[in-house]
Write a protein that holds these residues in place. Structure first.
Motif, short mmCIF file in Angstrom:
data_model
loop_
_atom_site.label_atom_id
_atom_site.label_comp_id
_atom_site.label_asym_id
_atom_site.label_seq_id
_atom_site.Cartn_x
_atom_site.Cartn_y
_atom_site.Cartn_z
N VAL A 255 36.06 48.13 47.44
CA VAL A 255 37.37 47.87 48.04
C VAL A 255 38.43 48.81 47.47
N LEU A 256 37.96 49.91 46.83
CA LEU A 256 38.88 50.93 46.34
C LEU A 256 38.55 52.30 46.94
N LYS A 257 37.87 52.31 48.08
CA LYS A 257 37.43 53.58 48.67
C LYS A 257 38.59 54.49 49.03
N ILE B 143 36.83 38.30 43.55
CA ILE B 143 36.55 39.28 44.60
C ILE B 143 36.16 40.63 43.99
N MET B 144 36.93 41.10 43.02
CA MET B 144 36.66 42.41 42.43
C MET B 144 35.38 42.40 41.61
N ASN B 145 35.03 41.26 41.03
CA ASN B 145 33.79 41.17 40.28
C ASN B 145 32.59 41.39 41.19
N PRO C 40 46.23 33.25 43.68
CA PRO C 40 45.69 32.99 42.33
C PRO C 40 44.98 34.23 41.77
N THR C 41 45.26 34.54 40.54
CA THR C 41 44.60 35.70 39.92
C THR C 41 43.08 35.51 39.84
N ILE C 42 42.62 34.27 39.75
CA ILE C 42 41.18 34.03 39.68
C ILE C 42 40.48 34.50 40.95
N GLU C 43 41.19 34.41 42.09
CA GLU C 43 40.60 34.84 43.35
C GLU C 43 40.45 36.35 43.39
N LEU D 283 36.97 39.10 53.80
CA LEU D 283 37.20 38.48 52.49
C LEU D 283 38.00 37.21 52.68
N ASN D 284 37.61 36.17 52.00
CA ASN D 284 38.36 34.92 52.02
C ASN D 284 39.02 34.72 50.66
#
Length: 589
Positions: free
Chosen positions: A257-259, A249-251, A242-245, A208-209
């Protein structure tokens, strides 16, 4: 229609609705609903979209549509994808079946696979063997391949989205012209495409970047240090991002990424927290979010940060195999906001808002068990906003993963081992809530329907259930549990809405399973619909007769009057688990 196939149809129809009315392909994907043939053709194209979306994380409809080659003169190739990350070019042949029976039983004809002109297309031929020119999409594919850097490093793979049994890998290579081939038959479609789609785990992140704004960080962008734990050395990196990042990513990656997180997104239970997060992001122009929010804890196999990337006041954080183990609610809510505004003013909404990110890099890559134990300890210690309840800690146990797979494969039933696991599927209308069985309820139905009503009534079954893997091989008991669940759903809706479920309901589940469970799963619902009302209307009379049965009457002498009297020693707990319940209910009903 079986639940799994219906879910597939619902997902395909949802994908069709993603195309905007202004796009040229809109009518192709959204024909008049009464035109069954065109609707089926649209679903067939959406089936390829589904594969591209789940396998490669291509979220935007038009980006996927650019990879669809389905049409005349397509060289037998229905779609393609050039994966620059793993240096592989995929050629897709798809055969969607318009009803459940054919989807699960009918195989693709070998002639259809043999029509794939992969070798000719890769050789640069612009026409088929008959001299007829390939269509524009195939020529576009050829152009994209010629423009690739280091094309010599690329490999090729054929994907067959259809049933094809009895072929070894070497035989498949011969069939497809020498190329590695992967077949997505109906079973693989359900487990590798459908289930990940409804659980939000359809795309796994490797690297992830995350872009970081350094413009207001006078003291530097990060703090890093190494700590020694009983599980080995860990490197901790703490920084504001930044919250946008995080939203972006989560979108894309969602529950992938919650495994290791003991729960997924809590849409309803976490409503208060989610609303507060949303309000702070949307209604404030300044960075109060960085003060109000506890932050996000992310696990990583490797963490790198580069502050010299050729952009002023910018840096890039790279995390390998990331997993969010705390702050899942924050991350998922940011993704919902991102999705809401991504086509309008998303940059403006998230501007100047940051969140604290703590990245824990485990330096011992081989201790998987130690990794899981450390995750549990960190999750318990750091979670404050939405508490992790005891049962959440058992969500990732291997037996629960197996139960989930068996219930979905056999019944299309979604076993919610993690709270909020299917919130994404509900949010996007892929599924409805009645297709989900809450984790404790499954065990209650299993025990009750199989003759252990008392155990079915116990609290916190999910935490202390003593299931063993062999239990899942007993299909009769599993079928009892599923039939019992369908009965329970009908009974509870009719008689116990918004009331606590008592032992009587579980006893009814047992008796209904004994009396009315058919041989075939597809007949379960009809049997319930035909019998449950009569059964329920007569239950009160049946139960009353049993409690007064002579075998439960005890004679005794009244001490005051000296009279001989009778009283009942009926014990409902013992009775509901006894053989007498079986014989009595059969005699009465």
């Amino acid at each position: 229609m079986h639940a799994k196939y219906q879910i597939l149809i619902d997902i395909l129809d949802k994908i069709r609705s993603e195309v905007k009315a202004s796009e040229p392909s809109y009518n192709k994907y959204n024909p008049i609903s009464t035109d069954v043939e065109k609707v089926n053709q649209a679903r067939a194209k959406a089936f390829i979209h589904l594969f591209l979306k789940v396998s490669f994380g291509i979220l935007e409809f038009q980006e996927r549509e650019a990879c669809i080659a389905d049409g005349t003169q397509d060289g037998g190739i229905d779609g393609y994808y050039i994966n620059k990350d793993n240096k592989t070019i995929y050629f897709i042949q798809s055969k969607f079946r318009i009803n459940e029976k054919n989807f699960e039983g009918k195989e693709i004809a070998l002639e259809e696979i043999l029509t794939m002109d992969v070798n000719r297309i890769l050789d640069g031929e612009t026409a088929d063997e008959k001299g007829i020119e390939y269509n524009g999409k195939i020529k576009q594919l050829q152009r994209e391949i010629t423009e690739l850097d280091n094309i010599g490093r690329y490999s090729y793979q054929v994907i067959i989205l259809a049933n094809l049994s009895g072929w070894t890998d070497s035989k498949l290579r011969q069939l497809t012209g020498g190329f590695a081939t992967e077949v997505f038959d109906y079973e693989k479609t359900y487990t590798k495409l459908i289930f990940p789609m409804i659980s939000g785990t359809f795309y796994n992140a490797t690297d992830l970047n995350i872009n970081i704004d350094l413009s207001n960080k006078n003291a530097g962008s990060k703090i890093s240090y190494t700590v020694l734990t009983k599980k080995g050395e860990c490197e901790i990196t703490v920084l504001f991002v930044p919250t946008i990042e995080i939203g972006r990513i989560m979108n894309k990656y969602k529950n992938s990424v919650l495994k290791y997180n003991p729960r997924s997104y809590l849409d309803l239970e976490g409503k208060k927290v989610n609303t507060a997060i949303t309000e702070t992001i949307i209604s404030k122009e300044t960075n109060e979010f960085a003060l109000f929010n506890n932050g996000i804890t992310m696990l990583s196999d490797e963490t790198l940060i580069n502050e010299k990337i050729g952009q002023k006041n910018k840096a890039q954080l790279v995390v390998k195999n990331p997993q969010i183990i705390n702050g899942g609610q924050t991350s998922y809510t940011l993704s919902r906001i991102y999705e809401m505004y991504k086509n309008t003013n998303v940059e403006e909404v998230f501007e100047n808002k940051e969140v604290l990110l703590k990245v824990i890099t485990l330096l011992d890559k081989n201790d998987e068990q130690g990794k899981i134990e450390l995750i549990e300890e960190i999750s318990t210690a750091t979670n404050q906003q939405t508490p992790v309840i005891g049962a959440d800690k058992f969500a990732n146990d291997s037996i629960n993963l197996k139960i989930q797979k068996v219930l979905f494969d056999r019944y299309g039933l979604l076993f919610e081992r993690k709270r909020g696991e299917f919130a994404d599927g509900i949010f996007h209308n892929y599924i409805i809530e009645k297709q989900i069985i809450e984790r404790n309820l499954f065990f209650r139905m299993y025990y009750s329907a199989n003759g252990n009503v008392d155990k079915g009534r116990q609290k916190k079954l999910f935490m202390k259930q003593d299931f063993v893997e062999e239990t899942l091989d007993d299909t009769k008991k599993l079928d009892n549990a599923y039939f019992g669940y369908l009965c329970f759903r009908k009974l509870y809706k009719a008689k116990h809405h918004n009331q606590a479920v008592d032992r009587i309901t579980y006893a009814k589940v047992r008796v209904l399973t004994l009396l009315h469970k058919p041989q075939k799963i597809e007949d379960y619902q009809k049997s319930i619909d035909d019998n449950i009302e009569r059964f329920d209307n007569n239950w009160k009379n049946f139960y009353s007769k049993i409690t007064k049965h002579s075998r439960y009457l005890i004679s005794y002498k009244d001490k005051k009057t000296g009279e001989q009297k009778e009283r009942s020693n009926f014990n409902p707990t013992k009775y509901f688990d006894s053989p007498e319940l079986i014989s009595d209910s059969k005699d009465y009903y």
